[in-house]
Design an enzyme around this catalytic site. Structure first.
Site, PDB file in Angstrom:
ATOM      1  N   LYS A  62       0.843  -1.189   0.000  1.00 35.06           N
ATOM      2  CA  LYS A  62       0.000   0.000   0.000  1.00 35.06           C
ATOM      3  C   LYS A  62       0.883   1.245   0.000  1.00 35.06           C
ATOM      4  O   LYS A  62       1.980   1.242   0.570  1.00 35.06           O
ATOM      5  CB  LYS A  62      -0.891  -0.034   1.242  1.00 35.06           C
TER       6      LYS A  62
ATOM      7  N   SER B 157      -9.369   1.678   3.022  1.00 35.50           N
ATOM      8  CA  SER B 157      -8.487   2.489   2.211  1.00 35.50           C
ATOM      9  C   SER B 157      -7.455   1.688   1.431  1.00 35.50           C
ATOM     10  O   SER B 157      -6.732   2.235   0.595  1.00 35.50           O
ATOM     11  CB  SER B 157      -7.764   3.510   3.109  1.00 35.50           C
TER      12      SER B 157
ATOM     13  N   SER C  67      -9.900  -0.856   6.959  1.00 36.35           N
ATOM     14  CA  SER C  67      -9.248  -0.641   5.668  1.00 36.35           C
ATOM     15  C   SER C  67      -8.572  -1.868   5.082  1.00 36.35           C
ATOM     16  O   SER C  67      -8.206  -1.870   3.904  1.00 36.35           O
ATOM     17  CB  SER C  67      -8.226   0.493   5.782  1.00 36.35           C
TER      18      SER C  67
END
Length: 577
Positions: free
Chosen positions: A133, A208, A232
């Site tokens: 990420k 996210s 997330s």
């Protein structure tokens, strides 16, 4: 910075990303319908050879690692195959933020050479490409994290996780998209744009860690690493049909990673793996913990991997009858029909395997959620506004697509005001003393929930409290962009710091998952979510659930998830037969 300046900087960054793709990996004629499933594009793109398709179709990281260890596959071969597939995925669902092919392949070649020269692997993840990420800093690379103002800032050193991944022999090979501010259950920002769900591009992959979820779902990475402060990891994993682990605070090393709300430590963000198999999640988690992350992260808990806990020492031991509780709904929003069917399937599978299943009684969920969300905005939104002010870009206040995006034709967007705003109101700056009282309240709520869980020993029949709770991760499957408002089920675990996994169960079947009659709604959010369900929107979407354990019992959570997953797969086969 003027309006045109930040837009120009974002456009240059996007062009730079595209330019970093090797020309021979660009799909020459990409014709995709707006609402289409693009899971088969990698195989039909002509970009990957048959061997590269065979490599990337392997979902079990342990199989890949064995082939790397025995030199049946080289790290250069494996990294190239997954990089090609990642780039193909990016051209369909817009999931990547950093492409550094030469750097990754140089690392892979070094590992191959070491294995050839010494006959020994570098570590437990030798030669394995791993995607990250866009929070995990890598020396010499930008970490934009969805903010125009962060473009051009290169990291001076690797974060703790990347350092450990190198020690373990892994090959960090690409980074993935996030929403501006990170605090969204969807993935869109002004720099890279919107990430799409590969099962239906008109739906969100969640957030996210949504870029990571979309990439791993398309098998553009054998294993990805995301983060979770309110869901997330679990939201995109549920929306994209993946396995994940949300560990307790500081069990895995976070130090040095970029983040939103830096300094907010009452409800900590955690990192975790996302993969197409549970064994891959286990392998990653065990490898990172066994690397003694407390050497690099001062907050990392000094707790070695426990085989005793993996063997369920506090749950009667492996082979004992377990008692699971099903949270059919949380008293805030009722799940859609596919989620109810998934929980029913799990209940039947567990009972068929000889385990006990009881109903979970929600306990003070709304109070827990309100407390957590108030803590998250206790700075009055100062953090978000400060980061946007660096470039002059606007703060994104809705995930509903603009007309220019042209990805959601045919859907009506009547996004409700998120219920959290009804609970918390507009962000308001809290003085230190007020924040301390919120922390005190959170501690009392955690103690109250712990006691509530302990009292379940009266109804399990095992002599122990409920071993784990099974619930939706989200009240629905992937939804049209801009309509993901539910994080009640996930944030509960962040506030209580319960170790939690997510696992796929089934897919939406419009012939089975039919709409039900209206119920007595808990609130306007519950009503909006009920009215959102239409079978023509959700057909074919993955349906995932979460398994909730207690604080710092990651080993037991992974073992119990493997028991649930195994029972479910066996039950499906027997039902089919």
């Amino acid at each position: 910075m003027s309006d045109e300046n930040w837009k120009e900087i974002c456009a240059k960054k996007r062009q730079s990303l595209f330019d970093s793709i090797p020309k021979e990996w660009v799909i020459p004629h990409l014709s995709i319908q707006k609402h289409s499933n693009v899971m088969n594009v990698p195989a039909s793109s002509g970009i990957l050879s048959q061997k590269q398709l065979d490599i990337t179709e392997e979902s079990d990281v342990d199989v890949i690692l064995e082939k790397l260890r025995t030199a049946e596959w080289t790290s250069v071969e494996v990294t190239t195959a997954f990089y090609k597939r990642a780039v193909v995925a990016h051209q369909t669902v817009n999931c990547l933020t950093e492409i550094f092919v030469d750097k990754a392949l140089k690392r892979a070649k070094e590992l191959d050479d070491m294995l050839s020269r010494t006959g020994k692997v570098v570590g437990p993840l030798h030669g394995l490409p791993i995607s990250l990420k866009d929070q995990f800093t890598m020396k010499g690379l930008e970490t934009v994290m969805g903010h125009a103002g962060w473009i051009g800032e290169e990291a001076e050193e690797d974060c703790a996780l990347v350092t450990i991944l190198y020690e373990c022999g892994a090959v960090p090979f690409t980074r993935t998209n996030v929403p501006q501010t990170l605090m969204w259950g969807e993935t869109h920002n002004n720099v890279f744009g919107r990430s799409l769900n590969p099962y239906n591009r008109s739906l969100t992959p969640g957030g996210s860690s949504g870029g990571e979820g979309a990439l791993v779902a398309m098998k553009g990475s054998p294993l990805g690493v995301g983060t979770d402060i309110g869901g997330s990891l679990r939201i995109p994993s549920a929306f994209c049909g993946l396995y994940t682990l949300r560990p307790s605070y500081s069990r895995l090393p976070y130090y040095g990673a970029a983040n939103a709300l830096m300094g907010q430590e009452s409800i900590s963000s955690v990192l975790g793996p996302m993969a197409n198999s549970l064994s891959s999640v286990l392998t990653f988690t065990k490898a990172i913990i066994s690397a003694r992350p407390w050497r690099y992260d001062p907050l990392a808990i000094r707790k070695a991997w426990s085989e005793e806990e993996w063997d369920l020492s506090e749950h009667g031991g492996v082979g004992s009858q377990l008692c699971f509780a099903i949270m059919w709904d949380n008293g805030v929003v009722k799940p859609h029909p596919p989620l109810i069917r998934a929980m029913t399937m799990v209940k039947k599978a567990l009972e068929h395997a000889g385990h006990r299943v009881v109903d979970w009684e929600p306990h003070r969920h709304l109070e827990i959620y309100k407390n957590a969300e108030t803590i998250f905005v206790a700075d009055g939104g100062h953090d978000y506004l400060t980061e946007c002010a660096k470039s002059g870009e606007p703060l994104i206040t809705t995930m509903v697509p603009s007309e220019e995006e042209d990805i959601a034709e045919g859907y009506e967007y009547h996004a409700p005001t998120p219920y959290v705003k009804m609970l918390v109101g507009e962000p308001k700056h809290h003085e230190a003393y007020e924040l301390w009282r919120l922390h005190e309240e959170k501690l009392r709520l955690r103690k109250s929930h712990l006691d509530h869980w302990a009292r379940t020993a009266d109804k399990t029949g095992t002599g122990r409290p409920v071993d784990a709770i099974i619930s939706p991760a989200v009240a629905y499957t992937a939804v049209p962009h801009g309509l993901n408002t539910d994080s009640f089920y996930t944030t509960l675990c962040n506030a209580l710091d319960y170790a939690t996994s997510t696992f796929p169960v089934t897919f939406v079947d419009p012939h089975v998952d039919v709409p039900v009659e209206p119920h007595d709604f808990y609130n306007h959010e519950d009503e909006s979510i009920y009215r959102l369900y239409k079978t023509d929107i959700f057909t074919g979407c993955p349906v995932g659930l979460q398994l909730i354990g207690k604080t710092l019992e990651e080993e037991a959570v992974l073992r119990m998830t493997s028991i649930v997953d195994g029972a479910l797969k066996k039950w499906k086969l027997e039902i089919k037969d």
